[in-house]
Scaffold this active site. Structure first.
Site: not given
Ligand code: FAD
Ligand code: NAD
Length: 479
Positions: A279, A452
């Site tokens: 962190g 597509h």
């Protein structure tokens, strides 16, 4: 005599430099103060993100992914390669060239927009006076009608594994290895641990990730986290040990021995290098004079309201140094908001639509609420998901792992969250961000025409699946 400005920004990371450019664009006389020096002592702009964070890590992720593909996937495409090898020095040089271009670009943008830059350390005193200690030791005094603190964050150090810049490093050191470590330990299976662990794994390291928590990626939707965990451990070869709490380390003959405890008791592992990625914490050291009046919260973040106003009128704080996710784009958006507020506009930010991305392969990306959060809120929701395995483009790319999951409000149909584990998820998630920003319903996505073949067709199908109308899978639930 103090130099007068409408706005003085301290820190030039993605929060600070964007705020400064926006303020200048809005006609405000703007100064920026930045203390960053590169390894060869040259001033540099762009903060953690450009110098040692987002950009260099993505450069290495890209290079290592190419190597991995060449090694494992090319054959499947009918492409043969002989004598494949990695030149880490060339990879690191490419990364540094990209960093140089971008940080130089930020300097150019600041100049081009008329922002006055001061290269040195800024300290906020009372009455919005900023004292700058320049790199040559001289001082300048600036007085801002408004001041924006954008001093960012630094890695958290933990006592059991103090970094030494050699065998035990933080994320910055992990971007600079000169060769591939044979055995690499990573502490923390968070964003940095997974991204940098992936880089070195793909280049040939044996990687062990020690994570204190029992849950993998608790902030992510757990259906996605489970998919990702399975992929990383079974296919990508990362040895991720959950519930492993590191208690100590010892450097012995250029190796580091790490002691940790898991449910079975105390264990030890020896590594050639160890990355500590547990962190980051807010950074305000040496920036706030005692009398400046700015309050910090109990975790060291500058205390701010929803519009980034600190406890001192006219002093704002943005980015990693304030509450919220430590993400570059969050800091930049806060910078824009604050510049607009200072210019007299009524600006606000939508914290609910900040996307999160983990740049592993496949990538993990999400926006909005997870199913776990909605459950604990007691919300009434519906879920649709679609597997990448049924997407033609993904097959062509040999990238059929993962899924898209969309959650919508059961009554209003409004999209509450989109969660993706897929190759290219970082780009696909923008569709969820835009949809949520425009308060779209699942039906809005259902009625949209998607090109597509694209991986984004999984977004369309997941939206259809929310109402059991997916075309390219058998819907299990009754409509
Ligand atoms: P910073 O970028 O930390 O900049 C703060 C600046 O302030 C620094 O340049 C510092 O020198 C300067 N400063 C501090 N104090 C003073 C002072 N007193 N006087 C003058 N200057 C001062 N986020 C993402 O969104 N996507 C990613 O892919 C991503 N990848 C990351 C990878 C790594 C390895 C790391 C470490 C972080 C990554 N992050 C990523 C997080 C991202 O880097 C931070 O969220 C972002 O940099 C925060 O921006 P900031 O402007 O708040 O602070
Ligand atoms: P993180 O919070 O993502 O992960 C830290 C992990 O370390 C957690 O899972 C935590 O449980 C674990 N941990 C803490 N102490 C431990 C211990 N003693 N032993 C074992 N595990 C321990 O933090 P990070 O990965 O260091 O990243 C810091 C920040 O940088 C993140 O919050 C993120 O916002 C930002 N970042 C973002 C990106 C991105 O957007 N792609 C990439 C890198 C970094």
């Amino acid at each position: 005599m103090a130099q007068q400005f409408d706005v003085v920004v301290i820190g030039s990371g993605p929060g600070g430099y964007v705020a400064a450019i926006k303020a200048a664009q809005l006609g405000l006389k703007t100064a920026i103060v930045e203390k960053w020096l590169t390894k060869d002592e040259k001033p540099s702009y762009g903060g953690t993100c450009l110098n040692v964070g987002c950009i260099p890590s993505k450069a290495l992720l890209e290079s290592s992914e190419k190597f991995h593909e060449a090694q494992h996937d090319f054959e499947l495409h009918g492409i043969g390669l002989k004598d494949l090898k990695v030149d880490v020095k060339a990879m690191v040089k490419r990364k540094e060239d990209i960093v140089g271009k971008l940080t130089g670009g930020v300097a150019g943008l600041l100049k081009g927009n008329g922002v006055t830059a001061f290269e040195g350390k800024g300290m906020l005193k009372a009455n919005k006076v900023v004292e700058v200690t320049l790199h040559d030791g001289k001082t300048e005094t600036l007085e801002g009608k408004n001041v924006i603190l954008a001093t960012g964050s630094i890695p958290i150090e933990i006592p059991p594994t103090p970094t030494n810049g050699d065998t035990i490093v933080d994320s910055e050191g992990a971007l600079e290895f000169s060769s591939v470590p044979k055995r690499l330990g990573v502490i923390g299976a968070g964003v940095i641990g997974l991204e940098l662990g992936s880089v070195w794994k793909r280049l040939g390291s044996e990687v062990v990730v020690l994570e204190a928590m029992d849950t993998f990626l608790p902030a992510a939707d757990q259906a996605i986290a489970k998919d990702a965990f399975k992929f990383f451990t079974k296919k990508a070869g990362l040895d991720v040990r959950l519930g492993a709490r590191v208690t100590g380390s010892e450097v012995k003959k250029n190796k580091v021995e790490v002691t940790f405890e898991d449910s079975e008791g105390e264990k030890k592992e020896t590594f050639d290098k160890l990355i500590v990625a547990v962190g980051r914490r807010p950074y305000t050291e040496g920036c706030l004079d005692k009398g400046c009046g700015v309050s910090l919260d109990e975790r060291g973040f500058v205390q701010v309201d929803d519009q980034c106003r600190s406890t001192v009128p006219g002093v704002y704080a943005i980015g990693d140094v304030v509450r919220g996710p430590m993400l570059a784009h969050k800091g930049s958006e806060e910078g824009i908001m604050v510049a607009e507020i200072i210019a007299g506009h009524n600006a606000q930010m939508n914290y609910d639509t900040i996307p999160n991305v983990i740049y592993t392969h496949p990538e993990i990306a999400w926006v909005g609420k997870t199913e776990e959060q909605l459950k604990s809120d007691g919300a009434d929701y519906k879920v649709g998901s679609f597997s990448m395995a049924a997407i033609g483009r993904a097959m062509a790319q040999n990238a059929t792992d993962g899924q898209v999951k969309i959650i919508a409000d059961a009554k209003t149909d409004r999209i509450l969250g989109m969660h993706i584990f897929a190759s290219g998820a970082s780009e696909m998630i923008a569709q969820g961000v835009i949809a949520m920003e425009f308060a779209s319903s699942a039906e809005d996505l259902q009625l949209t025409c998607f090109a597509h073949p694209t991986n984004s067709e999984a977004v369309h199908e997941a939206a259809l699946a929310v109402d059991n109308m997916a075309i390219h899978k058998v819907n299990r639930k009754k409509r």
